[in-house]
Design a protein around this motif. Structure first.
Motif, PDB file in Angstrom:
ATOM      1  N   GLY A 118       0.834  -1.201   0.000  1.00 41.06           N
ATOM      2  CA  GLY A 118       0.000   0.000   0.000  1.00 41.06           C
ATOM      3  C   GLY A 118       0.864   1.245   0.000  1.00 41.06           C
ATOM      4  O   GLY A 118       1.973   1.246   0.540  1.00 41.06           O
ATOM      5  N   ALA A 119       0.384   2.304  -0.620  1.00 36.89           N
ATOM      6  CA  ALA A 119       1.116   3.573  -0.653  1.00 36.89           C
ATOM      7  C   ALA A 119       0.138   4.680  -1.021  1.00 36.89           C
ATOM      8  O   ALA A 119      -0.785   4.463  -1.806  1.00 36.89           O
ATOM      9  CB  ALA A 119       2.247   3.519  -1.684  1.00 36.89           C
ATOM     10  N   PRO A 120       0.347   5.881  -0.464  1.00 36.22           N
ATOM     11  CA  PRO A 120      -0.487   7.001  -0.895  1.00 36.22           C
ATOM     12  C   PRO A 120      -0.077   7.455  -2.294  1.00 36.22           C
ATOM     13  O   PRO A 120       1.028   7.163  -2.754  1.00 36.22           O
ATOM     14  CB  PRO A 120      -0.177   8.091   0.144  1.00 36.22           C
ATOM     15  CG  PRO A 120       1.168   7.744   0.686  1.00 36.22           C
ATOM     16  CD  PRO A 120       1.308   6.253   0.578  1.00 36.22           C
ATOM     17  N   VAL A 121      -0.985   8.150  -2.968  1.00 32.92           N
ATOM     18  CA  VAL A 121      -0.671   8.693  -4.290  1.00 32.92           C
ATOM     19  C   VAL A 121       0.282   9.868  -4.094  1.00 32.92           C
ATOM     20  O   VAL A 121      -0.032  10.801  -3.361  1.00 32.92           O
ATOM     21  CB  VAL A 121      -1.952   9.160  -5.019  1.00 32.92           C
ATOM     22  CG1 VAL A 121      -1.607   9.795  -6.358  1.00 32.92           C
ATOM     23  CG2 VAL A 121      -2.916   7.996  -5.205  1.00 32.92           C
ATOM     24  N   ARG A 126      -1.083  13.670  -8.524  1.00 33.21           N
ATOM     25  CA  ARG A 126      -2.416  13.944  -7.981  1.00 33.21           C
ATOM     26  C   ARG A 126      -3.481  14.092  -9.065  1.00 33.21           C
ATOM     27  O   ARG A 126      -4.675  14.073  -8.784  1.00 33.21           O
ATOM     28  CB  ARG A 126      -2.407  15.220  -7.125  1.00 33.21           C
ATOM     29  CG  ARG A 126      -1.697  15.111  -5.806  1.00 33.21           C
ATOM     30  CD  ARG A 126      -2.088  13.967  -4.915  1.00 33.21           C
ATOM     31  NE  ARG A 126      -3.514  13.833  -4.625  1.00 33.21           N
ATOM     32  CZ  ARG A 126      -4.043  12.828  -3.956  1.00 33.21           C
ATOM     33  NH1 ARG A 126      -3.296  11.857  -3.497  1.00 33.21           N
ATOM     34  NH2 ARG A 126      -5.336  12.774  -3.735  1.00 33.21           N
ATOM     35  N   ASP A 149     -11.349   3.965  -3.991  1.00 33.60           N
ATOM     36  CA  ASP A 149     -10.450   4.613  -3.031  1.00 33.60           C
ATOM     37  C   ASP A 149      -9.541   5.533  -3.837  1.00 33.60           C
ATOM     38  O   ASP A 149      -8.740   5.077  -4.651  1.00 33.60           O
ATOM     39  CB  ASP A 149      -9.635   3.545  -2.292  1.00 33.60           C
ATOM     40  CG  ASP A 149      -8.722   4.139  -1.226  1.00 33.60           C
ATOM     41  OD1 ASP A 149      -8.410   5.340  -1.290  1.00 33.60           O
ATOM     42  OD2 ASP A 149      -8.296   3.377  -0.342  1.00 33.60           O
ATOM     43  N   GLU A 151      -7.296   7.585  -2.599  1.00 34.10           N
ATOM     44  CA  GLU A 151      -6.062   7.915  -1.877  1.00 34.10           C
ATOM     45  C   GLU A 151      -4.982   6.847  -2.048  1.00 34.10           C
ATOM     46  O   GLU A 151      -3.794   7.147  -1.996  1.00 34.10           O
ATOM     47  CB  GLU A 151      -6.354   8.080  -0.373  1.00 34.10           C
ATOM     48  CG  GLU A 151      -7.427   9.123  -0.058  1.00 34.10           C
ATOM     49  CD  GLU A 151      -7.036  10.504  -0.530  1.00 34.10           C
ATOM     50  OE1 GLU A 151      -5.854  10.871  -0.396  1.00 34.10           O
ATOM     51  OE2 GLU A 151      -7.920  11.211  -1.060  1.00 34.10           O
ATOM     52  N   ASP A 152      -5.397   5.591  -2.218  1.00 29.28           N
ATOM     53  CA  ASP A 152      -4.460   4.470  -2.261  1.00 29.28           C
ATOM     54  C   ASP A 152      -3.910   4.283  -3.678  1.00 29.28           C
ATOM     55  O   ASP A 152      -4.681   4.159  -4.639  1.00 29.28           O
ATOM     56  CB  ASP A 152      -5.165   3.193  -1.794  1.00 29.28           C
ATOM     57  CG  ASP A 152      -4.231   1.997  -1.803  1.00 29.28           C
ATOM     58  OD1 ASP A 152      -3.314   1.960  -0.982  1.00 29.28           O
ATOM     59  OD2 ASP A 152      -4.410   1.099  -2.650  1.00 29.28           O
ATOM     60  N   ALA A 153      -2.602   4.272  -3.817  1.00 29.65           N
ATOM     61  CA  ALA A 153      -1.965   4.178  -5.132  1.00 29.65           C
ATOM     62  C   ALA A 153      -2.353   2.889  -5.851  1.00 29.65           C
ATOM     63  O   ALA A 153      -2.520   2.890  -7.072  1.00 29.65           O
ATOM     64  CB  ALA A 153      -0.443   4.261  -4.987  1.00 29.65           C
TER      65      ALA A 153
END
Length: 197
Positions: A118-121, A126, A149, A151-153
Motif C-alpha cells: 500500500g502507498a499514498p498517491v 495527484r 479509493d 487515496e491508495d496508489a
C-alpha cells in the motif's frame, strides 16, 4: 496462507480485471454455464486471463500467464435470454500449468502473486485520482457498484488500468507490475500520450 490454487477454471477474455474491479459478463456456452454451476456449488471463483491469440468463443485460445482470480458477486437472466454475471477481482495470480477439458473449458494450477504494498498517491501524480473521479461519474461505472479509493496508489492504478481507453497489451503490462507507484508513473505517461493524440 497457501499460495497455490489447483484445478481452477480459466476464462480467457479480451480484457483485463484487477483486484477490486468489477466487470459484467454474458455466459451462453455450455462449458461456462457448467463452470458457473461448479463455482456456485463450491463457493469458489475462477481466473480471468487476457487472450493473446484466438477468441472468447470456441476454438483454441492462447492467453497470458498472469491474470486475476475473480469471485461472482451477482448473476441474473438478461433480456436477451443469456445469463449475466458480475465478477469482482480478488487477487492476481500466475498460471503455472493449464489444460483444456473435453468440454473445451480451460483449467489450470495457479499461484497467488504477493499482495502489492500500500502507498499514498504521490503529490506529482495527484491528477490521476481526479481522472478516476471523473470516470467514476459515468452511469455504466456507477452501476457496477465498485468501492473506489482515491487515496491508495494501488486502487487508483488498478481502476485506471481497467477504465482508461488503453490497448489491451498496455493493460496487461500494467496488470503484471507489482509496484503501484511504477504503475501510476506508467499511467501518467500513457495519459500524456492520450492527451497529445
Amino acid at each position: 496462507m497457501n499460495n497455490m490454487i489447483r484445478d481452477i477454471p480459466l476464462f480467457p477474455l479480451g480484457s483485463v480485471i484487477l483486484p477490486g474491479g468489477r466487470i459484467p459478463m454474458q455466459l451462453f456456452e455450455p462449458r461456462y454455464l457448467d463452470m458457473l454451476t461448479r463455482c456456485m456449488k463450491q463457493q469458489s471463483g475462477f481466473v480471468v486471463v487476457l487472450l493473446s491469440r484466438g477468441n472468447e468463443t470456441g476454438g483454441p485460445a492462447q492467453f497470458h500467464d498472469v491474470g486475476t482470480c475473480v469471485d461472482i458477486v451477482d448473476f441474473q437472466q438478461l433480456d436477451n435470454g443469456l445469463l449475466g454475471i458480475t465478477v469482482e477481482g480478488d487477487c492476481k495470480v500466475r498460471v503455472l500449468r493449464n489444460w483444456q477439458q473435453a468440454d473445451g473449458l480451460h483449467v489450470g494450477d495457479v499461484e497467488r502473486l504477493p499482495p502489492e504494498p500500500g502507498a499514498p498517491v504521490p503529490g506529482h501524480l495527484r491528477e490521476l485520482p481526479s481522472v478516476l473521479k471523473a470516470l467514476s461519474r459515468h452511469p455504466v461505472i456507477k452501476d457496477l457498484g465498485m468501492t473506489l479509493d482515491f487515496e491508495d496508489a494501488r486502487a487508483v492504478g488498478w481502476r485506471l488500468t481497467e477504465l482508461l481507453p488503453l490497448e489491451v497489451h498496455q493493460k496487461q503490462h500494467l496488470l503484471e507490475l507489482q509496484d503501484p507507484l511504477e504503475r501510476l508513473e506508467n499511467l501518467q505517461a500513457l495519459l500524456e500520450t492520450l492527451d497529445g493524440s
